[in-house]
Write a protein that holds these residues in place. Structure first.
Motif, PDB file in Angstrom:
ATOM      1  N   VAL A 234      30.882  43.821  24.045  1.00 22.07           N
ATOM      2  CA  VAL A 234      29.802  43.987  25.018  1.00 22.07           C
ATOM      3  C   VAL A 234      30.361  44.568  26.305  1.00 22.07           C
ATOM      4  O   VAL A 234      31.573  44.512  26.557  1.00 22.07           O
ATOM      5  CB  VAL A 234      29.082  42.655  25.322  1.00 22.07           C
ATOM      6  N   ARG A 235      29.473  45.102  27.118  1.00 24.36           N
ATOM      7  CA  ARG A 235      29.887  45.626  28.422  1.00 24.36           C
ATOM      8  C   ARG A 235      29.557  44.622  29.524  1.00 24.36           C
ATOM      9  O   ARG A 235      28.415  44.178  29.650  1.00 24.36           O
ATOM     10  CB  ARG A 235      29.181  46.949  28.725  1.00 24.36           C
ATOM     11  N   VAL A 236      30.570  44.282  30.290  1.00 29.11           N
ATOM     12  CA  VAL A 236      30.417  43.451  31.481  1.00 29.11           C
ATOM     13  C   VAL A 236      31.201  44.133  32.594  1.00 29.11           C
ATOM     14  O   VAL A 236      32.366  44.499  32.405  1.00 29.11           O
ATOM     15  CB  VAL A 236      30.950  42.025  31.248  1.00 29.11           C
ATOM     16  N   ASP A 237      30.594  44.294  33.757  1.00 27.77           N
ATOM     17  CA  ASP A 237      31.274  44.888  34.910  1.00 27.77           C
ATOM     18  C   ASP A 237      31.977  43.771  35.682  1.00 27.77           C
ATOM     19  O   ASP A 237      31.338  43.025  36.429  1.00 27.77           O
ATOM     20  CB  ASP A 237      30.285  45.626  35.798  1.00 27.77           C
ATOM     21  N   ALA A 238      33.292  43.645  35.449  1.00 30.17           N
ATOM     22  CA  ALA A 238      34.080  42.598  36.099  1.00 30.17           C
ATOM     23  C   ALA A 238      34.509  43.070  37.481  1.00 30.17           C
ATOM     24  O   ALA A 238      35.099  44.140  37.624  1.00 30.17           O
ATOM     25  CB  ALA A 238      35.295  42.255  35.245  1.00 30.17           C
ATOM     26  N   GLU A 239      34.218  42.252  38.492  1.00 30.68           N
ATOM     27  CA  GLU A 239      34.433  42.658  39.885  1.00 30.68           C
ATOM     28  C   GLU A 239      35.245  41.605  40.630  1.00 30.68           C
ATOM     29  O   GLU A 239      34.950  40.408  40.563  1.00 30.68           O
ATOM     30  CB  GLU A 239      33.073  42.853  40.564  1.00 30.68           C
ATOM     31  N   PHE A 240      36.249  42.047  41.351  1.00 30.26           N
ATOM     32  CA  PHE A 240      37.065  41.165  42.173  1.00 30.26           C
ATOM     33  C   PHE A 240      36.487  41.101  43.582  1.00 30.26           C
ATOM     34  O   PHE A 240      36.239  42.132  44.213  1.00 30.26           O
ATOM     35  CB  PHE A 240      38.502  41.690  42.222  1.00 30.26           C
ATOM     36  N   GLY A 241      36.262  39.874  44.086  1.00 32.91           N
ATOM     37  CA  GLY A 241      35.780  39.739  45.450  1.00 32.91           C
ATOM     38  C   GLY A 241      35.018  38.450  45.679  1.00 32.91           C
ATOM     39  O   GLY A 241      34.595  37.777  44.743  1.00 32.91           O
ATOM     40  N   ASP A 242      34.872  38.100  46.944  1.00 31.04           N
ATOM     41  CA  ASP A 242      34.104  36.927  47.370  1.00 31.04           C
ATOM     42  C   ASP A 242      32.799  37.432  47.980  1.00 31.04           C
ATOM     43  O   ASP A 242      32.802  38.038  49.054  1.00 31.04           O
ATOM     44  CB  ASP A 242      34.908  36.131  48.394  1.00 31.04           C
ATOM     45  N   ILE A 243      31.688  37.203  47.300  1.00 33.32           N
ATOM     46  CA  ILE A 243      30.388  37.707  47.763  1.00 33.32           C
ATOM     47  C   ILE A 243      29.490  36.596  48.289  1.00 33.32           C
ATOM     48  O   ILE A 243      28.314  36.843  48.605  1.00 33.32           O
ATOM     49  CB  ILE A 243      29.654  38.468  46.637  1.00 33.32           C
ATOM     50  N   LEU A 244      30.030  35.388  48.421  1.00 33.84           N
ATOM     51  CA  LEU A 244      29.174  34.246  48.737  1.00 33.84           C
ATOM     52  C   LEU A 244      28.528  34.324  50.118  1.00 33.84           C
ATOM     53  O   LEU A 244      27.498  33.687  50.349  1.00 33.84           O
ATOM     54  CB  LEU A 244      29.958  32.943  48.610  1.00 33.84           C
ATOM     55  N   ASP A 245      29.095  35.072  51.018  1.00 39.90           N
ATOM     56  CA  ASP A 245      28.480  35.209  52.335  1.00 39.90           C
ATOM     57  C   ASP A 245      27.483  36.363  52.383  1.00 39.90           C
ATOM     58  O   ASP A 245      26.872  36.608  53.428  1.00 39.90           O
ATOM     59  CB  ASP A 245      29.553  35.406  53.409  1.00 39.90           C
ATOM     60  N   GLY A 246      27.321  37.049  51.267  1.00 42.19           N
ATOM     61  CA  GLY A 246      26.377  38.161  51.188  1.00 42.19           C
ATOM     62  C   GLY A 246      25.169  37.816  50.352  1.00 42.19           C
ATOM     63  O   GLY A 246      24.643  36.707  50.421  1.00 42.19           O
ATOM     64  N   ASP A 247      24.734  38.785  49.532  1.00 42.99           N
ATOM     65  CA  ASP A 247      23.568  38.541  48.700  1.00 42.99           C
ATOM     66  C   ASP A 247      23.854  38.982  47.270  1.00 42.99           C
ATOM     67  O   ASP A 247      24.950  39.436  46.952  1.00 42.99           O
ATOM     68  CB  ASP A 247      22.332  39.250  49.261  1.00 42.99           C
ATOM     69  N   ALA A 248      22.863  38.846  46.416  1.00 42.98           N
ATOM     70  CA  ALA A 248      23.039  39.110  44.993  1.00 42.98           C
ATOM     71  C   ALA A 248      22.810  40.569  44.628  1.00 42.98           C
ATOM     72  O   ALA A 248      22.732  40.907  43.445  1.00 42.98           O
ATOM     73  CB  ALA A 248      22.108  38.211  44.185  1.00 42.98           C
TER      74      ALA A 248
END
Length: 222
Positions: free
Chosen positions: A122-136
């Motif tokens: 399957v395809r999953v776009d794996a992303e490194f980073g902390d997004i918790l202070d942003g949005d979805a």
């Protein structure tokens, strides 16, 4: 995904079916304590614990729920928050999600997600980073397995999920009774008895619940 990280995952984790979601195979550690000590100690003193190397109860329950209720994600853009091994992301992709974004703060986890997605076709776009202070972003569904394991993490995750639900994206969480889950903010969707590594949880089975966050309460953080 660096070749070093990919090699480390392959070296220290074995591809095997997930106990409660055998439709999915993950690179999983046979001996959790040794790997935990390695990643926190000699390998790198500032690296997060190897959450990616185990099928945690919350992720297993949420992946089971998504697998059994594909209409939740089918045709939708999905965000898997604090993805770990990528189990939930892979389940969403298998269930027909239009796209799946898996976000992690650990480079080894990003490598594990990519390897595990490839192993499951399957395809999953794996992303490194902390997004918790942003949005979805453009996510239409937000999923999070076993993220309420500390007070600080729980507060940040709750605020993030509230922002997502208020923007129109339902947020589902899998949780095995962690102390910092604000249960009064959620509605229960399902509960399962999930097999877990005894070395990590001190039991062989954890009663684990899938919850959906309610969007708004007066005075709620967000």
């Amino acid at each position: 995904m660096s070749e070093l990280s990919s090699t480390f995952v392959r070296l220290h984790a074995r591809l095997a079916p997930v106990p409660f979601v055998p439709e999915v195979r993950l690179h999983q550690a046979d001996e959790p304590i040794g790997l935990w000590e390695l990643t926190e100690g000699e390998f790198s003193t500032d690296r997060p614990p190897p959450f990616w190397a185990f099928a945690w109860a919350g992720g297993q329950a949420l992946a089971r729920y998504v697998t059994d209720h594909p209409e939740l994600v089918a045709g939708h853009r999905v965000l898997d928050l604090a993805s770990g091994s990528g189990l939930v992301a892979i389940a969403a992709a298998r269930a027909g999600a239009a796209s799946v974004r898996a976000v992690e703060v650990d480079e080894l986890a990003v490598a594990a997600v990519a390897l595990n997605a490839e192993a499951n076709g399957v395809r999953v776009d794996a992303e490194f980073g902390d997004i918790l202070d942003g949005d979805a972003g453009d996510a239409e569904v937000v999923l999070a397995g076993d993220v309420f394991y500390s007070d600080a993490m729980a507060r940040r995750v709750l605020r993030f999920l509230l922002r997502a639900t208020r923007a129109g994206a339902p947020a589902l969480v899998g949780d095995p009774g962690r102390a910092f889950l604000p249960r009064d903010r959620f509605d229960e969707l399902a509960a399962y008895d999930v097999p877990v590594p005894e070395a990590l949880e001190s039991v062989r089975v954890k009663r684990t619940t899938v919850w959906r966050l309610r969007a708004g309460l007066p005075g709620a953080p967000g």
